[in-house]
Every structure is written in C-alpha cells, then in structure tokens.
Design a protein around this motif. Structure first.
Motif, PDB file in Angstrom:
ATOM      1  N   SER A  24     -13.093   9.467  -4.284  1.00  0.00           N
ATOM      2  CA  SER A  24     -12.368   9.602  -3.025  1.00  0.00           C
ATOM      3  C   SER A  24     -10.949   9.045  -3.184  1.00  0.00           C
ATOM      4  O   SER A  24     -10.719   8.217  -4.061  1.00  0.00           O
ATOM      5  CB  SER A  24     -13.024   8.747  -1.932  1.00  0.00           C
ATOM      6  N   PRO A  25     -10.048   9.453  -2.303  1.00  0.00           N
ATOM      7  CA  PRO A  25      -8.756   8.755  -2.247  1.00  0.00           C
ATOM      8  C   PRO A  25      -8.983   7.268  -1.977  1.00  0.00           C
ATOM      9  O   PRO A  25      -9.824   6.914  -1.149  1.00  0.00           O
ATOM     10  CB  PRO A  25      -8.060   9.401  -1.046  1.00  0.00           C
ATOM     11  N   GLY A  26      -8.274   6.429  -2.690  1.00  0.00           N
ATOM     12  CA  GLY A  26      -8.314   5.001  -2.385  1.00  0.00           C
ATOM     13  C   GLY A  26      -9.532   4.256  -2.872  1.00  0.00           C
ATOM     14  O   GLY A  26      -9.777   3.126  -2.461  1.00  0.00           O
ATOM     15  N   GLY A  37      -7.559  12.520  -5.745  1.00  0.00           N
ATOM     16  CA  GLY A  37      -8.571  11.823  -4.945  1.00  0.00           C
ATOM     17  C   GLY A  37      -9.361  12.803  -4.102  1.00  0.00           C
ATOM     18  O   GLY A  37      -8.851  13.324  -3.113  1.00  0.00           O
ATOM     19  N   ASN A  38     -10.591  13.089  -4.512  1.00  0.00           N
ATOM     20  CA  ASN A  38     -11.397  14.117  -3.848  1.00  0.00           C
ATOM     21  C   ASN A  38     -12.793  14.020  -4.441  1.00  0.00           C
ATOM     22  O   ASN A  38     -12.962  14.173  -5.651  1.00  0.00           O
ATOM     23  CB  ASN A  38     -10.776  15.499  -4.099  1.00  0.00           C
ATOM     24  N   SER A  57     -10.912  10.772   4.108  1.00  0.00           N
ATOM     25  CA  SER A  57     -11.650  10.569   2.863  1.00  0.00           C
ATOM     26  C   SER A  57     -13.108  10.245   3.158  1.00  0.00           C
ATOM     27  O   SER A  57     -13.406   9.769   4.252  1.00  0.00           O
ATOM     28  CB  SER A  57     -11.092   9.339   2.119  1.00  0.00           C
ATOM     29  N   GLU A  84      -8.213   1.772   1.660  1.00  0.00           N
ATOM     30  CA  GLU A  84      -7.827   2.875   0.764  1.00  0.00           C
ATOM     31  C   GLU A  84      -6.429   2.722   0.194  1.00  0.00           C
ATOM     32  O   GLU A  84      -6.057   3.424  -0.743  1.00  0.00           O
ATOM     33  CB  GLU A  84      -7.881   4.209   1.523  1.00  0.00           C
ATOM     34  N   LYS A 116      -1.615   6.520   1.278  1.00  0.00           N
ATOM     35  CA  LYS A 116      -2.373   7.765   1.454  1.00  0.00           C
ATOM     36  C   LYS A 116      -1.568   8.874   2.147  1.00  0.00           C
ATOM     37  O   LYS A 116      -1.612  10.022   1.690  1.00  0.00           O
ATOM     38  CB  LYS A 116      -3.697   7.514   2.182  1.00  0.00           C
ATOM     39  N   TYR A 128      -1.136  12.541   0.343  1.00  0.00           N
ATOM     40  CA  TYR A 128      -1.905  13.673   0.879  1.00  0.00           C
ATOM     41  C   TYR A 128      -1.184  14.251   2.102  1.00  0.00           C
ATOM     42  O   TYR A 128      -1.732  14.250   3.201  1.00  0.00           O
ATOM     43  CB  TYR A 128      -3.334  13.234   1.220  1.00  0.00           C
TER      44      TYR A 128
END
Lengths: 219, 219
Positions: free
Chosen positions: A36-38, A119-120, B36, B142, B146, B150
């Motif tokens: 994930s992001p972060g 981030g995914n 996320s 996170e 971000k 994104y």
C-alpha cells in the motif's frame, strides 16, 4: 477489455522472462517490493541500501511513482545508484518500464537490484517484472486482515514483511491475527517482522536477502 | 489497451451520469470514500453509520473489496443496510457494480448512501460512481507526501480527510507538510482531520456531510 488485458499481460510475461534471464546471466539478485502507499517501502529500502553500501555490497534501485521523485531522492542519500520511473497515471510497474530503465546499465557490476513498485496492493500482483524474489509489505497500522482482503499480491510474493512493528502497541496490532491471515492465504509463506526506524527485525530481513542471493548463485 | 480502457471509461461515465440523476431524483446524498488499504475508511464509516442511525437519519452503505466480507460485517453492526460488492481481482468499483448492487433498492427511503471503494489510492480515481461527493482519505501513518505522490485521486475528490490523527505524535506526523502537500495539488480543497477511534474531528466530518446534503436539497 479482458482480452486486451490478457494480451498485455502475455507480452509482459514474455519480456519479464527475458529480463529474468538477463538478470541471472549478469549474476544480479533482483528483489521487488510491493505494498500500500505509506507502508514503509522506501524507509526499509533506504536502510537496506545504506547497510549494503557500508558492507561493500554493490546495489542499485529502481523506484516507481505516479508523480514526484521524493522516494528516489531519499534513496540516493545512501550513495546507491537510483533511477526514478514516473508512471503518470499508471497504477503499477511493468516489465517494459524496467527494461527501458536498465537498458544502459552494466548489470554485471551489481550484486542486488531493488525495484520499489508504485504504492498499490492490487494491480502490481499481475505484472511480472523479471525479479528474482518479490516481497509484499504491510504495516501494523493498516490492520491485520490485509492478506485476506488482498489475496492476489500475497499469492505472487515470496515473503511477507510486516513493517512498523515499533508502532504495534500504539495501534493495538494483533500479531497472532496477522500471522493467521497470512497463513490462511499462503500457508508456507515466510514472514519477517521489521521496524526500519528502530532496526528491530532488520537483521532477519538482511538474512533473507542474503539467502535469496545464495540460492541464486548456487543454481 | 488505452483505447479499450477509454471505451470502458466512456461507458462507465454514461452509466455514472444516469446513476447520479437517479440518486438526485430519489433525494439521496451519495458519498464515496477512497484511500489506501488500511487508512481507516471502514472505521470512520462504522462510526458515521452508528451516529446517523442514532440520530434517525436513513443511511445505507455499499462496500467494495477484492475478497472477504469483513468490512460489510463490521458496518452492519451499526444496524444500517450494507451490501458487499466482491470485485475478485478488480482494483476499483465501477458504475455498473453500483447499478447492479442498488437495482432493487427503494432509493427514496434513504437520506445518505455511502460507497466504500476498494483500498487503492490509484485506480478508483478514473471511475465515476455517480456519487454526489467523493472523499479521499489518508492516514497520519502513511506519510505527509501522499497527495503529491498520488495526484489523480486528489484531483477527483471533493474533500481530503486526514485519518488516525490520534497517532500523529507517535509517528511524528508533520501536519504543516501534509496540508502543504494537499494544497499544492488542490489549492481550494477542504481538509478534515479526524480520529474515528477518539472521535476528535468527527463533528467536523459530520458537518461536512450535512453540508453536502443541504447543498443538494437546495439545488
């Protein structure tokens, strides 16, 4: 759409297979990181690069992001060679992006190449990047059920890394539930618990990386 | 692939437009949540449903996930009507999934319908769901950058919600940097800071939800 997607995947798989052969011929161990992001990919990778550079290990990294070169800049502080891949609106890296990024690199001067995906926790699952091993990360702050909720990326990974374990108590992380969630999806998946800030578990992560390389060189 | 994707998007946009008209005709305010994995969509939504049910507001929810009905079960504890949408390997909800989920619902018996997207900060950006307003969430755990990393999902959102602010100190969250990152992408985006566990900022979130409804009913 599904047909077009399968065509793209097939093309990707062929190129990834070719990349994997090139990496093996050059003797470089390629580790990709997805999360994930972060979740802490960049922080763990920054510490890893610093550690490897200090130990005289030859290491480089590719970093995918929709926008900004924040992560590439953070990773370059280690002294390692780092190449940014800007994907625009694309939600994952693919083999063509990797091929194009490393085209002019003398791969045989490297021991390890790290690939940090966008981030995914969903889309990177279906794209083989030619990596030797894939690590999927999730943090204690995201909740214990991530493996159960995002099975495909766990199915394609070789190791599950639980990050930010220094925050486990603060967020009421249920370690047993997380381990159960992982093994319900991937019964024999190795699990590494790490805090890239405190360093707890970091030696285990390094041991896993060394084992990947050892295994590759023996084959 | 791009062509096939555009065709899908166009078809999605037409259906989303029709959905939006149906929602407006029925007088239901539709709020979608994207973030996320593990940013706290379900926890915030569970508290929101409980709060609305106690206040006599008529509310329901749709919840998208690749696998498991964990979130739907958590949300149903509020007493609200909750429908799970299982996407399999698909990384986002689309208008067709929404249309099919609500087909038999008497929409005019609802004040609010919440749509919790699959945990993904990338792909949901391009799929209009016919919602009245879209909220993008990201948690203090996170990292502050971000929004810069994104941009598309932030561009399509009507509000940015910073979640888990009770953990801000523990993770060294830099609030000013986060606000700067949001306004660098969306200069006039409203920002709500909330902890769904402690309740801090929750009244502000509710005020925003009420304002969305007021605005809709006035139009």
């Amino acid at each position: 759409l599904l047909e077009a997607r399968q065509k793209v995947l097939k093309k990707n798989d062929l190129l990834a297979r070719e990349l994997r052969r090139r990496f093996e011929d050059a003797g470089v161990t390629v580790i990709s990181l997805a999360s994930s992001p972060g979740a802490g990919k960049t922080t763990l990778l920054a510490r890893t690069l610093r550690h490897f550079i200090e130990a005289g290990t030859r290491v480089a990294a590719l970093v995918g992001d929709l926008a900004t070169d924040h992560d590439a800049r953070r990773l370059r502080e280690s002294g390692a060679k780092v190449q940014q891949i800007t994907t625009g609106t694309v939600c994952h890296l693919d083999a063509e992006m990797i091929e194009s990024a490393i085209r002019s690199w003398p791969l045989d001067t490297l021991d390890y190449l790290f690939i940090e995906n966008v981030g995914n926790l969903v889309c990177p699952a279906t794209f083989d990047l030619g990596e030797s091993r894939r690590a999927v990360l999730f943090s204690t702050t995201e909740g214990e059920d991530k493996p159960a909720k995002y099975p495909p990326i766990f199915h394609t990974a070789d190791v599950a890394v639980i990050t930010k374990i220094d925050l486990a108590a603060a967020v009421g992380f249920d370690r047993a539930a997380a381990l159960a969630a992982i093994s319900s999806i991937c019964p024999v998946m190795p699990v590494i618990e790490v805090s890239a800030s405190s360093g707890e578990g970091f030696p285990t992560w390094c041991r896993w990386l060394h084992a990947c390389r050892t295994l590759q060189l023996r084959l």
